[in-house]
Design an enzyme around this catalytic site. Structure first.
Site, mmCIF file in Angstrom:
data_model
loop_
_atom_site.group_PDB
_atom_site.id
_atom_site.type_symbol
_atom_site.label_atom_id
_atom_site.label_comp_id
_atom_site.label_asym_id
_atom_site.label_seq_id
_atom_site.Cartn_x
_atom_site.Cartn_y
_atom_site.Cartn_z
ATOM 1 N N PRO A 239 -2.311 -7.479 -1.021
ATOM 2 C CA PRO A 239 -2.589 -6.220 -1.718
ATOM 3 C C PRO A 239 -1.551 -5.825 -2.759
ATOM 4 O O PRO A 239 -1.780 -4.876 -3.512
ATOM 5 C CB PRO A 239 -2.621 -5.204 -0.576
ATOM 6 N N LYS B 106 -5.662 -6.446 -6.584
ATOM 7 C CA LYS B 106 -6.692 -7.210 -7.275
ATOM 8 C C LYS B 106 -7.981 -7.414 -6.478
ATOM 9 O O LYS B 106 -8.973 -7.885 -7.042
ATOM 10 C CB LYS B 106 -6.148 -8.594 -7.665
ATOM 11 N N HIS C 139 -3.343 7.027 -13.949
ATOM 12 C CA HIS C 139 -1.914 6.840 -14.167
ATOM 13 C C HIS C 139 -1.671 6.016 -15.420
ATOM 14 O O HIS C 139 -2.340 5.008 -15.656
ATOM 15 C CB HIS C 139 -1.280 6.129 -12.970
ATOM 16 N N TYR D 173 6.774 1.159 -6.338
ATOM 17 C CA TYR D 173 6.958 -0.084 -5.605
ATOM 18 C C TYR D 173 8.464 -0.285 -5.443
ATOM 19 O O TYR D 173 9.176 -0.435 -6.436
ATOM 20 C CB TYR D 173 6.366 -1.261 -6.373
ATOM 21 N N TYR E 289 -1.476 -6.161 -14.507
ATOM 22 C CA TYR E 289 -1.700 -5.084 -13.548
ATOM 23 C C TYR E 289 -2.951 -4.274 -13.894
ATOM 24 O O TYR E 289 -3.763 -3.961 -13.021
ATOM 25 C CB TYR E 289 -0.474 -4.173 -13.505
#
Length: 398
Positions: free
Chosen positions: A298, A302, A75, A206, A390
């Site tokens: 979560p 990480k 992605h 998200y 991220y």
């Protein structure tokens, strides 16, 4: 009692233990892994899997990334959704070409186990009564029973790597008098489902909604992974499939219209969330890696990536020790690893607070949360910071 000898004894065949063993094999350092679960159990435990660019690069350097490169989902960005509107973070562009790779943790483990066994490496599965001895001396050892109830075995080694997760025996081997444990428990958990359905979106979503957080992820062209924020003490029996789909539709909806594709749910469960750090991550000849030393919620994706980072510095230290007679890198293991760990804890907590509804918040605090979401999606500087955390911060060894 049967006695064997190796250079590094590894407790735990999760991502940390397996990645460590492969890196050691690549530079000619012997290791043996002991694991309390069966191979079927570790390969069958369904876990999320968002891999940082550095973890993908490590898998490829080790020669265990072929299936990941064929079946993983690469992605370029992800979406933050709030106030009924989606906002895409183009991480690929913001981080000068890095990707987010969605490839489930249990698939990573399958690849690592298969490669380890092909190489002739030793993994003792389904062992019992694992204990650590003489970790503060020059000749540490571990004891265990094969197949849970076999004759006691002992492995003599130069170093022990505790990669046995939060509940394993390694961390308690560090005396409580020198061990500081930092922890935060969150009041909410994640209800996760696996559903047989085609993807509803090409990238992760998200969502922050008045009713709570939701996450849309993927596993394969046929299997999707979705999550809902729920009370950490809730019972999965309270959540029928119809109720789950109703909440997902509500929390993921947009003003422009969004088509969430349903399918049969074949797995569901609720997991609690915590942040945890152990300091130090080493004692004598014992070194902790992965969930044995730190846990992250979560939301920031990480956990596996921190385990991979721990092992990379540990391998550098072991290589310097064996090939150059230098103990200095091993002596700095806690210092170097915790710099990265605390940054990942910060980011994971930031994402958790940013995206989840805290129902104890006042209306003012709720508006501040929405303003923060607006800021990170409209400010390039904030978006760059979000994206670089991220996809994974660069390794820092100095």
């Amino acid at each position: 009692m049967g006695i064997t000898r190796t250079q590094v004894a590894i407790i735990g065949a999760g991502p940390a233990g397996l990645l460590l063993a492969h890196q050691l094999h690549q530079i000619g350092i012997e290791s043996v892994i002991v694991e309390s679960r069966t191979r079927e159990e570790i390969e069958g435990t369904i876990r999320a899997g968002v891999l940082e660019q550095g973890t993908v690069d490590l898998m490829n350097r080790l020669g265990v990334g072929d299936r990941m490169m064929k079946e993983g989902h690469f992605h370029e960005g992800f979406e933050l959704r709030f106030n009924g509107k989606g906002h895409r973070i183009n991480a690929h562009e913001l981080t000068q070409g890095k990707y987010i790779t969605v490839y489930a943790q249990h698939e990573v483990i399958k690849d690592l186990v298969a490669a380890r066994l092909r190489q002739g490496g030793t993994i003792h599965f389904n062992v019992g009564d694992v204990s650590l001895h003489d970790v503060d001396g020059s000749s540490p050892k571990i004891r265990f029973r094969p197949d849970k109830d076999g004759e006691l075995q002992e492995i003599h080694c130069d170093f022990i790597a505790g990669c046995d997760g939060f509940h394993g025996p390694s961390r308690p081997a560090i005396p409580q008098s020198i061990r500081t444990e930092y922890q935060k428990l969150y009041p909410f958990g994640w209800l996760g489902i696996l559903t047989e359905a085609p993807p509803s979106a090409l990238e992760l979503i998200y969502a922050n909604h008045d009713r709570g957080f939701a996450l849309l992820s993927t596993r394969s062209p046929q299997i999707q992974r979705l999550y809902l924020q729920v009370d950490a003490k809730d019972d999965i029996a309270n959540w029928s499939d119809d109720r789950i789909w109703s909440e997902l539709h509500t929390r993921l909806e947009t003003r422009e219209g969004f088509n969430l594709i349903e399918g049969p749910i074949f797995q569901k469960g609720i997991v609690s969330m915590r942040s945890f750090v152990c300091d130090p991550m080493q004692y004598g000849r014992l070194f902790l890696a992965g969930d044995a030393a730190h846990i992250v919620p979560p939301t920031g994706a990480k956990g596996l990536n921190l385990a991979a980072a721990d092992t990379q510095f540990l391998v550098r230290g072991l290589e310097a020790y064996y090939k150059q007679g230098r103990p200095d890198l091993l002596e700095r293991y806690t210092e170097v690893c915790l710099r990265r760990v605390w940054k990942a804890e910060r980011f994971s907590m930031f994402m958790t607070n940013l995206l989840h509804r805290n129902f104890d918040h006042s209306p003012f605090e709720r508006q501040i949360q929405l303003a923060e979401l607006d800021y990170v999606t409209s400010s390039r500087a904030a978006s760059v910071s979000l994206a670089e955390n991220y996809v994974g911060l660069p390794m820092q060894y100095d």
